[in-house]
Write a protein that holds these residues in place. Structure first.
Motif, PDB file in Angstrom:
ATOM      1  N   ALA A  66       1.649   7.895  10.958  1.00 44.06           N
ATOM      2  CA  ALA A  66       1.836   6.184  10.767  1.00 44.06           C
ATOM      3  C   ALA A  66       2.041   5.692   9.581  1.00 44.06           C
ATOM      4  N   VAL A  67       2.341   4.483   9.421  1.00 44.84           N
ATOM      5  CA  VAL A  67       2.551   3.831   8.058  1.00 44.84           C
ATOM      6  C   VAL A  67       1.156   3.726   7.458  1.00 44.84           C
ATOM      7  N   ASN A  68       0.201   3.414   7.993  1.00 41.84           N
ATOM      8  CA  ASN A  68      -1.121   3.032   7.316  1.00 41.84           C
ATOM      9  C   ASN A  68      -1.568   4.607   6.778  1.00 41.84           C
ATOM     10  N   ASN A  69      -1.248   5.576   7.651  1.00 48.23           N
ATOM     11  CA  ASN A  69      -1.748   6.850   6.953  1.00 48.23           C
ATOM     12  C   ASN A  69      -0.935   7.566   5.815  1.00 48.23           C
ATOM     13  N   ARG A  70       0.418   7.043   5.879  1.00 43.89           N
ATOM     14  CA  ARG A  70       1.521   7.288   4.603  1.00 43.89           C
ATOM     15  C   ARG A  70       0.790   6.426   3.480  1.00 43.89           C
ATOM     16  N   ILE A  71       0.499   5.409   3.681  1.00 40.01           N
ATOM     17  CA  ILE A  71      -0.017   4.623   2.476  1.00 40.01           C
ATOM     18  C   ILE A  71      -1.274   4.989   1.813  1.00 40.01           C
ATOM     19  N   GLN A  72      -2.134   5.517   2.770  1.00 38.81           N
ATOM     20  CA  GLN A  72      -3.526   5.959   2.162  1.00 38.81           C
ATOM     21  C   GLN A  72      -3.254   7.384   1.561  1.00 38.81           C
ATOM     22  N   ALA A  73      -2.208   8.166   2.059  1.00 39.26           N
ATOM     23  CA  ALA A  73      -1.870   9.611   1.318  1.00 39.26           C
ATOM     24  C   ALA A  73      -1.264   9.253  -0.130  1.00 39.26           C
ATOM     25  N   GLU A  74      -0.558   8.019  -0.093  1.00 42.24           N
ATOM     26  CA  GLU A  74       0.147   7.785  -1.455  1.00 42.24           C
ATOM     27  C   GLU A  74      -0.993   7.216  -2.322  1.00 42.24           C
ATOM     28  N   LEU A  75      -1.876   6.510  -1.643  1.00 45.36           N
ATOM     29  CA  LEU A  75      -3.190   6.132  -2.743  1.00 45.36           C
ATOM     30  C   LEU A  75      -3.972   7.453  -3.167  1.00 45.36           C
ATOM     31  N   LEU A  76      -3.977   8.216  -2.374  1.00 46.83           N
ATOM     32  CA  LEU A  76      -4.728   9.724  -2.682  1.00 46.83           C
ATOM     33  C   LEU A  76      -4.012  10.425  -3.690  1.00 46.83           C
ATOM     34  N   ARG A  77      -2.733  10.484  -3.874  1.00 51.26           N
ATOM     35  CA  ARG A  77      -1.710  10.941  -4.758  1.00 51.26           C
ATOM     36  C   ARG A  77      -2.132  10.364  -6.025  1.00 51.26           C
ATOM     37  N   LEU A  78      -1.938   9.143  -5.865  1.00 58.08           N
ATOM     38  CA  LEU A  78      -2.167   8.245  -7.130  1.00 58.08           C
ATOM     39  C   LEU A  78      -3.543   8.370  -7.776  1.00 58.08           C
ATOM     40  N   ALA A  79      -4.528   8.563  -7.001  1.00 65.40           N
ATOM     41  CA  ALA A  79      -5.890   8.440  -7.450  1.00 65.40           C
ATOM     42  C   ALA A  79      -6.223   9.783  -8.120  1.00 65.40           C
ATOM     43  N   SER A  80      -5.535  10.942  -7.612  1.00 65.04           N
ATOM     44  CA  SER A  80      -5.557  12.308  -8.209  1.00 65.04           C
ATOM     45  C   SER A  80      -4.907  12.335  -9.506  1.00 65.04           C
ATOM     46  N   LEU A  81      -4.253  11.511  -9.979  1.00 62.72           N
ATOM     47  CA  LEU A  81      -3.667  11.097 -11.436  1.00 62.72           C
ATOM     48  C   LEU A  81      -4.234  10.202 -12.116  1.00 62.72           C
ATOM     49  N   GLY A  82      -5.356   9.443 -11.741  1.00 64.67           N
ATOM     50  CA  GLY A  82      -5.957   8.372 -12.409  1.00 64.67           C
ATOM     51  C   GLY A  82      -7.262   9.036 -13.053  1.00 64.67           C
TER      52      GLY A  82
END
Length: 239
Positions: free
Chosen positions: A156-172
């Motif tokens: 679902a859209v909200n889960n895709r957003i969560q997954a993208e935030l997790l990817r960005l956090a892994s680079l932060g």
């Protein structure tokens, strides 16, 4: 191929020393390659290559950041990833002779070096360490794209957003359970990455803020509990 200013940048050290796939080169070989490069300074928003064009140069990011995107006929942007210093792009046409698989534009002020496909092929043939370094990067890109196809197809859209935030956090920058994403991505940027609209991103980020997962802070996005965000993504994907 889109044109950008290609004058030799002044008072800059034109060095490929920080390019990851070239770390195995001897100083002499790196210097020879540097002399074969075309160097350009790109401003934010400057196009570097265009989707499906027939150019075949390979590019090395010396400074700055670029964004990999495809634009629909209606002008909607679909972003795949951002690339930073030390990374390479444009290698696909140099390897298989096909057209560009996406457009690339400068996200920030960037210093880019480029070489023709023939020079890149010669480099791979004469410097096996470069080819060996390139292969894992290609596999990483394939894995990342496979993951995104899976997410687009099943989440679902909200889960895709969560997954993208997790990817960005892994680079932060990680600080205990928290991670700081700098600069904070705009809602439009996140929407283009997960194939949705800005309003859906705004709703989900507001919800995540209310439950204490994220916080906007001085131009940065703070993921306050990366482990909890990872659990949310795990629940959605089963991975």
């Amino acid at each position: 191929m889109a044109k950008t200013a290609n004058r030799q940048p002044q008072q800059l050290q034109l060095s490929l020393e920080g390019i990851a796939i070239l770390t195995g080169l001897s100083p002499e070989a790196r210097e020879r390659l540097q002399k074969r490069c075309t160097w350009r300074r790109c401003r934010p928003g400057d196009p570097i290559v265009s989707y499906l064009d027939a150019s075949d140069d390979v590019f090395f990011i010396v400074e700055g950041e670029v964004r990999v995107t495809i634009y629909s006929v209606a002008g909607r942007a679909v972003s795949f990833r951002s690339l930073g210093p030390g990374e390479v792009f444009g290698e696909y046409p140099a390897i298989d002779g096909g057209p560009r698989s996406a457009s690339v534009e400068a996200a920030r002020s960037s210093l880019i070096a480029s070489i023709p496909a023939a020079a890149f092929q010669e480099l791979l043939q004469t410097e096996p360490k470069v080819a060996q370094a390139l292969l894992p990067q290609l596999v990483t890109k394939i894995r990342a794209l496979t993951t995104r196809v899976y997410e687009f197809s099943t989440l679902a859209v909200n889960n895709r957003i969560q997954a993208e935030l997790l990817r960005l956090a892994s680079l932060g920058t990680r600080q205990g359970k928290a991670a700081q994403i700098v600069p904070a991505p705009t809602h439009v940027e996140i929407a283009s990455r997960v194939s949705t609209h800005r309003e859906a991103v705004t709703r989900e980020l507001n919800r995540l803020s209310r439950i204490g997962i994220i916080e906007r802070k001085r131009g940065a996005l703070l993921v306050k509990d990366v482990d909890r965000l990872a659990e949310m993504v795990h629940e959605a994907t089963g991975e």
